[in-house]
Design an enzyme around this catalytic site. Structure first.
Site, mmCIF file in Angstrom:
data_model
loop_
_atom_site.group_PDB
_atom_site.id
_atom_site.type_symbol
_atom_site.label_atom_id
_atom_site.label_comp_id
_atom_site.label_asym_id
_atom_site.label_seq_id
_atom_site.Cartn_x
_atom_site.Cartn_y
_atom_site.Cartn_z
ATOM 1 C CB SER A 115 -8.768 0.377 5.566
ATOM 2 O OG SER A 115 -9.955 1.467 5.657
ATOM 3 C CB SER B 194 -8.034 3.454 3.114
ATOM 4 O OG SER B 194 -7.393 2.485 4.161
ATOM 5 C CE LYS C 18 -3.984 1.972 2.959
ATOM 6 N NZ LYS C 18 -4.653 1.721 3.743
#
Length: 464
Positions: free
Chosen positions: A178, A154, A81
């Site tokens: 998330s 997210s 991420k």
């Protein structure tokens, strides 16, 4: 010849193939890059990809593999991420303000993956600042199970890339759900470790006391392997727990006899019927493996979830103090609203929310002292369509309901693990979560591994 389904192999399988030299790290990386070039223009999972650097890392991995000096992830491509610092790639956290930011070092979790041999080859797209919505300048990732479906907040790009076979696993963050939202929305297994079990050093903050870092994978055994690598004390993060997790024996027979599972049927009132049926089937699987079921009553989860936004807003306002309001015009509407809520909060309102949080945490601790784990929904329904999600955004009560099964465990800090169960009648992913007491990630991982040995829902993939 490279197997057509190699991109969906689990970490142990692909690692064994690399160590036996059945495939080279360069061949594997080239296969993944070709797949990304073909599918990601449709899915928009990647925020940054450096193909030359990826192949260079793969060549270095092949040298280690040839010499037998390798770790459990040597040569395996893993994208993370875009919240986590990477010294060799920009880290934007889904924000335009940081689009050119080159961190001075890797986040601790990224460094630990590299030390285990992983090829960290790209950064995955995310919502702005890890809050609810993508920045207006970002093309949102597309759910590979259906373009009309939500990707799960997210860690959206992480969920999409792992589900579509563009990365063998990933790292996500979970402040209100998330890891678990994109986990169930994309048919994955994701672990939100207990707060402090994984270092947050080098991770952009949304709300420091609510942020959790954890693995996102296609199966529980992969999540367990990644957790064992990234967890443990980090001197750079004084909030991290001392010591590290004991490694799990992935080949051992797992006996769930005597395991006490707390089941709260009343919690599913108001959930979609298909979800209730699917979780009931999952409960039956655990019972068939010898686990004992104990009906429990949950504390007031909705009241706890209703405090999440105020508490997160205050902490987000502090995290963004150097750029907001000074550069407020560069923020999207959703994150700007959250920060504004935090900046405008009164001390009285904030303290009231903190007291409700403390009460909820204590009640959940007490509940988890009587059972080994809870089985709960993640969402009250399957991954919602984007149209349905848009309607929820206009209704504060519906939004609180959306996070009512996830945010309480960010407030309390207990570990939670999501995994897929029987999908909906039209094939959309469904999932549930297991929650355990602080420090008992091992209970969740063992139970999930055992569950996935008895079921095949985690083996479904959206593409060939």
């Amino acid at each position: 010849m490279i197997r057509n389904d190699l991109h969906y192999a689990d970490l142990a399988t692909i690692g064994g193939m690399l160590r036996r030299r059945e495939i080279s790290a360069v061949e594997l990386m080239a296969h993944m890059l070709e797949r990304i070039a073909r599918l990601d223009p449709l899915l928009h999972g990647f925020a940054f990809l450096d193909t030359d650097a990826a192949l260079e890392q793969a060549r270095a991995a092949d040298i280690l593999l040839a010499g037998g000096d390798c770790g459990p992830l040597t040569g395996i491509p893993i994208a993370v991420k875009d919240l986590f610092w990477t010294a060799d790639m920009p880290t934007a956290a889904g924000m335009t303000i940081y689009r050119d930011f080159r961190p001075p070092e890797d986040a601790t979790v990224v460094w630990r993956l590299r030390e285990a041999g992983a090829v960290i080859f790209g950064k995955l797209q995310m919502t702005e600042g890890a809050f609810a919505m993508h920045h207006p300048s970002v093309e949102p990732p597309v759910n590979p199970w259906g373009e009309a479906l939500w990707t799960g907040a997210s860690s959206s790009g992480s969920g999409v890339a792992v589900a579509a076979g563009l990365s063998f696993a990933s790292l996500g963050s979970d402040t209100g759900g998330s890891i678990r939202f994109p986990g169930v929305a994309n048919g994955l297994t994701g672990l939100k470790p207990g707060w402090g079990r994984v270092s947050r050093h080098g991770t952009f903050e949304l709300a420091a006391s609510l942020d959790h870092v954890g693995p996102m994978a296609r199966c529980a055994s992969d999540a367990a392997m990644l957790y064992a690598i990234i967890a443990g004390h980090d001197p750079a993060d004084p909030t991290s727990w001392p010591g590290g997790p004991d490694p799990l024996d992935m080949d051992a027979v797992i006996d769930l006899g005597g395991l006490r599972i707390g089941y709260a049927p009343a919690a599913q009132e108001g959930c979609d019927a298909e979800l209730g049926t699917a979780i009931g089937e999952a409960v039956s699987v655990f019972a068939g493996m010898g686990a004992g079921l104990q009906e429990v009553s949950l504390p007031d989860m909705l009241s706890g979830a209703a405090q999440w936004e105020l508490l997160a807003g205050v902490e987000a306002a502090l995290a963004h103090a150097s750029t907001y309001p000074a550069r407020a015009e560069e923020y999207g509407v959703a994150l700007s609203r959250l920060i504004g809520l935090g900046r405008d909060a009164s001390a009285m309102a904030y303290q009231k929310a903190r007291l409700i949080r403390m009460d909820l945490s204590g009640r959940l601790d007490a509940l988890l002292a009587d059972v080994d784990m809870l089985i709960l929904p993640v969402l009250p329904y399957a991954a919602p369509t984007l149209d349905r999600l848009g309607a929820l955004a206009e209704d504060p009560d519906a939004n609180t309901r959306l996070i009512s099964f996830t945010a309480p465990f960010n407030l309390s800090g207990q570990p939670a693990l999501c995994l897929p169960c029987r999908p909906t009648s039209d094939g959309a992913p469904l999932g549930f979560q297991l929650v355990a007491a602080r420090g008992r990630e091992d209970v969740l991982l063992r139970a999930a591994i055992a569950f996935q040995r008895e079921t095949e829902w985690h083996l479904r993939h959206p593409f060939d």
